[in-house]
Motif scaffolding. Structure first.
Motif, short mmCIF file in Angstrom:
data_model
loop_
_atom_site.label_atom_id
_atom_site.label_comp_id
_atom_site.label_asym_id
_atom_site.label_seq_id
_atom_site.Cartn_x
_atom_site.Cartn_y
_atom_site.Cartn_z
N GLN A 188 0.81 -1.22 0.00
CA GLN A 188 0.00 0.00 0.00
C GLN A 188 0.84 1.26 0.00
O GLN A 188 0.42 2.28 -0.54
CB GLN A 188 -0.92 0.00 1.21
N TYR A 189 2.05 1.20 0.60
CA TYR A 189 2.92 2.38 0.58
C TYR A 189 3.25 2.75 -0.86
O TYR A 189 3.31 3.93 -1.21
CB TYR A 189 4.22 2.13 1.35
N ASP A 191 1.40 1.93 -3.54
CA ASP A 191 0.19 2.45 -4.17
C ASP A 191 -0.02 3.91 -3.78
O ASP A 191 -0.35 4.75 -4.61
CB ASP A 191 -1.03 1.61 -3.74
N ALA A 192 0.17 4.18 -2.49
CA ALA A 192 0.00 5.54 -1.99
C ALA A 192 0.98 6.47 -2.70
O ALA A 192 0.61 7.56 -3.13
CB ALA A 192 0.20 5.60 -0.48
N ALA A 193 2.23 6.02 -2.84
CA ALA A 193 3.25 6.85 -3.48
C ALA A 193 2.90 7.09 -4.95
O ALA A 193 3.13 8.18 -5.49
CB ALA A 193 4.61 6.19 -3.36
N LYS A 194 2.32 6.07 -5.59
CA LYS A 194 1.94 6.21 -6.99
C LYS A 194 0.89 7.32 -7.12
O LYS A 194 0.97 8.18 -7.98
CB LYS A 194 1.36 4.87 -7.47
N ILE A 195 -0.10 7.27 -6.22
CA ILE A 195 -1.16 8.28 -6.26
C ILE A 195 -0.60 9.66 -5.89
O ILE A 195 -1.04 10.67 -6.42
CB ILE A 195 -2.31 7.86 -5.32
#
Lengths: 300, 360
Positions: A188-189, A191-195
């Motif tokens: 999730q880190y 994914d969060a960074a991607k967003i």
């Protein structure tokens, strides 16, 4: 635990404890004591003639010990950081190709299960001046053939060859540790960074490395200690001459070993012990330094 | 920002090579500036839908538009969305300030402005005092608000929340859901959130979308969906205690449960499923109605009394008897074992065919 049962605990611990005392604690302590003995020659039945500090001053002023310090430090402070950075990059790269990850992980792990001396001998062939792969490789770029490990090799070339070998040899374990560390980072880190529109290099610098920092610390301390103890790699690559020219690539452990075992097999035990204690102090100093520095830099 | 999904489909291939249609041909329009709850049981495709909007998953087929802007093929960072993850995914090694600042740094926002916006966001979520703390030094509710601030600081077009309240304890949950509502009102951002908790969805959403098996069952304002469910699944999913479901029959324009006339109807004769909300019963004090039940158990809690009654039409002596619940005003003094006559409030009763579709 109740007191009357304590003997049981000691009984179960006994086999390991006895072995540790006989082969580790006592020799450690004894080495420390021997390093202060004067004229101690057990193989000549000559007992210590008193306590002295001259063993240390002899060792510290010895030409080969200074050479050994230099070689060991170069190995520790150049090859360790380089191999950590390389293995981290390789582990991250492996992680981004999940389908063939297992295969390449095996490939990169192979050096770890291979005998260091044998690999060293293979590298000795690679670095051979006349028919080695390394010179053949340099030849593609129009670089003339150098002597890397032979009797005409300069110190710089010898240490370069030694470091290339050391780095390659130490990558396997580090890649394994980092790869398993990476799989433990919550996806999730990322994914969060991607967003959050983080670029690949930002993700690496600001997410992956900080989250791996406890492992990086562990690896840097253990491999620093490993590098300060370098010996196998020198024997593997250069044989027991310890260099293209004898003793060019001497390390602290090699120095200890030489004074313990050579000189007509009689050896100077106290010099070897003094060098060993010196190595212990150096190792202690750098490990403590790393632990203190990292306590300030790893916060979670 | 209006979000429009056209024939959106996501197929996962499971380990045994079976296709799972997590989102199946969904057409859905989410109106501008509203707070929308995607509601359904686990595995219904609601989170997949959210991640498709976010761009973290790529649709198998179909299109997604933000207003007239097609985003179907855009990577997540280009879509202009803010996403709050179920367990927040705050970077543990960064302070609250650094966490909120992170997206702005990536977008190369000028330093002073970034600082200003970070502070404004912290103020919006009420965490301006906590800027220098690490996530693990905050409570769950505070972490949640940091995650919302991080999602909103880059001024996204759409805010997406994945099970925003599931990691909080009951008290914080109430507080946080008011907080989410307030933040959404203040910013006016189109917000989609996913939940499996019908109460949560109904309490804060402007509209809810009920999903099951990758299909949209119904969309509308929470009370409308509650009052006018289009099928048995929606009727059962919304409401606590659950709607009571009876096997019934229509004969000569009359609705029967186990030979008792419930009321009249215009529908033709057939076997049906009758759903009656627990609060949908009136007690007939004159004892004229035909709907008579033996009360099995009585639970009085404050203003309501819950009557627990055996389902009619079950064989006597059955071990796990099914029962249903009737909620009446606590002023009725009813003891267990009483025979009670009921009438049914027509707007609390829903008739379904045997496939669970509402009779029309």
């Amino acid at each position: 635990m109740e007191k009357k049962n304590n003997w049981r605990a000691w009984l179960y611990l006994a086999p390991m404890l006895i072995l540790m005392i006989v082969f580790i604690f006592y020799p450690l302590f004894n080495a420390f004591v021997i390093s202060f003995y004067k004229d101690y020659q057990p193989l000549l039945n000559q007992r210590a003639a008193g306590i002295t500090f001259t063993n240390y001053t002899f060792v510290w002023n010895n030409y080969f010990f200074k050479a050994a310090l230099k070689n060991t430090f170069v190995l520790a402070f150049v090859s360790v950081p380089v191999s950590i950075v390389l293995s981290l990059l390789i582990a991250v790269a492996l992680n981004s190709i999940p389908k063939v990850k297992a295969f390449f992980q095996t490939v990169f792990f192979l050096p770890y299960v291979t005998n260091g001396i044998a690999v060293g001998m293979a590298f000795a062939v690679i670095f051979n001046k006349n028919y080695g792969l390394f010179n053949a490789f340099l030849d593609w770029f129009g670089i003339e053939a150098y002597d890397w490990i032979g009797s005409t090799a300069t110190w710089g070339r010898q240490i370069t060859a030694l470091m290339i070998f050391t780095i390659w040899d130490s990558l396997a374990f580090k890649i394994l540790v980092f790869a398993s560390g990476l799989t433990n980072i919550d996806k999730q880190y990322y994914d969060a960074a991607k967003i959050d529109a983080a670029s690949r290099s930002t993700v690496f610098k600001r997410i992956t490395v900080p989250l791996l920092s406890p492992l990086i610390l562990y690896i840097s301390i253990t491999s620093m200690i490993g590098a300060l103890k370098a010996y196998n790699s020198v024997i593997g690559l250069f044989g027991d001459k310890l260099g293209g020219k004898p003793r060019d690539m001497i390390t602290i452990v090699a120095f200890v070993y030489q004074y313990r075992a050579q000189y007509a097999n009689i050896g100077y035990y106290s010099y070897a012990a003094a060098a060993a204690v010196t190595l212990f102090l150096i190792t202690l100093f750098f490990s403590a330094l790393q632990a203190i520095v990292s306590r300030k830099r790893i916060h979670y | 920002m209006e979000i429009r999904m056209e024939k959106l489909t996501k197929i996962f291939i499971s380990k045994d090579k079976k296709e799972v249609r997590a989102v199946d041909n969904v057409d859905l329009t989410i109106p501008t500036g509203k707070l929308i709850g995607l509601l359904g049981p686990s595995g219904c495709g609601k989170s997949t839908t959210l991640y498709l909007i976010a761009g973290l998953l790529r649709q198998t087929e179909g299109h997604i538009y933000f207003d007239e802007d097609e985003v179907s093929e855009m990577p997540p960072e280009k879509r202009g969305i803010g996403l709050v993850f179920q367990n927040y995914a705050l970077y543990p090694h960064m302070t609250v300030r650094e966490n909120i600042l992170f997206p702005l740094q990536n977008l190369k926002v000028e330093k002073e402005e970034a600082k200003q916006r970070t502070y404004e966001m912290a103020e919006l979520v009420g965490l301006q005092e906590m800027l220098d703390r690490k996530p693990k030094e905050l409570s769950g509710g505070q972490q949640q608000r940091v995650a919302i601030a991080r999602a909103l600081v880059k001024k996204p077009r759409v805010l997406l929340l994945d099970e925003p309240l599931s990691n909080l304890d009951a008290r914080l949950r109430l507080q946080t859901r008011e907080e989410i509502k307030r933040i959404q009102r203040e910013t006016g951002i189109t917000t989609v959130f996913v939940t499996h908790d019908q109460e949560e969805a109904m309490s804060i959403s402007d509209e809810i979308v009920v999903m099951k098996d990758g299909l949209i069952q119904q969309m509308g304002e929470p009370q409308d969906v509650y009052d006018f469910p289009t099928n048995l699944f929606v009727a059962k999913f919304l409401g606590n205690p659950q709607i009571n479901v009876f096997d019934g029959e229509i004969k000569n324009k009359k609705i029967y449960i186990d030979d008792m006339i419930v009321s009249e109807t215009k529908f033709p004769d057939q076997k049906i499923i009758i759903g009656i909300r627990p609060e949908g019963f009136n007690i007939d004090a004159e004892e004229k109605s035909q709907l008579v039940f033996d009360v099995n158990l009585v639970e009085t809690i404050g203003r309501d009394t819950t009557l627990i009654i055996d389902m009619p039409g079950q064989e006597a002596g059955l071990l796990d008897k099914k029962s249903f619940k009737v909620i009446v005003d606590a002023s009725y003094r009813i003891g267990s074992g009483h025979k009670v006559h009921f009438t049914v409030k027509p707007d609390k009763m829903h008739l379904f065919d045997l496939n669970g579709e509402l009779l029309k």
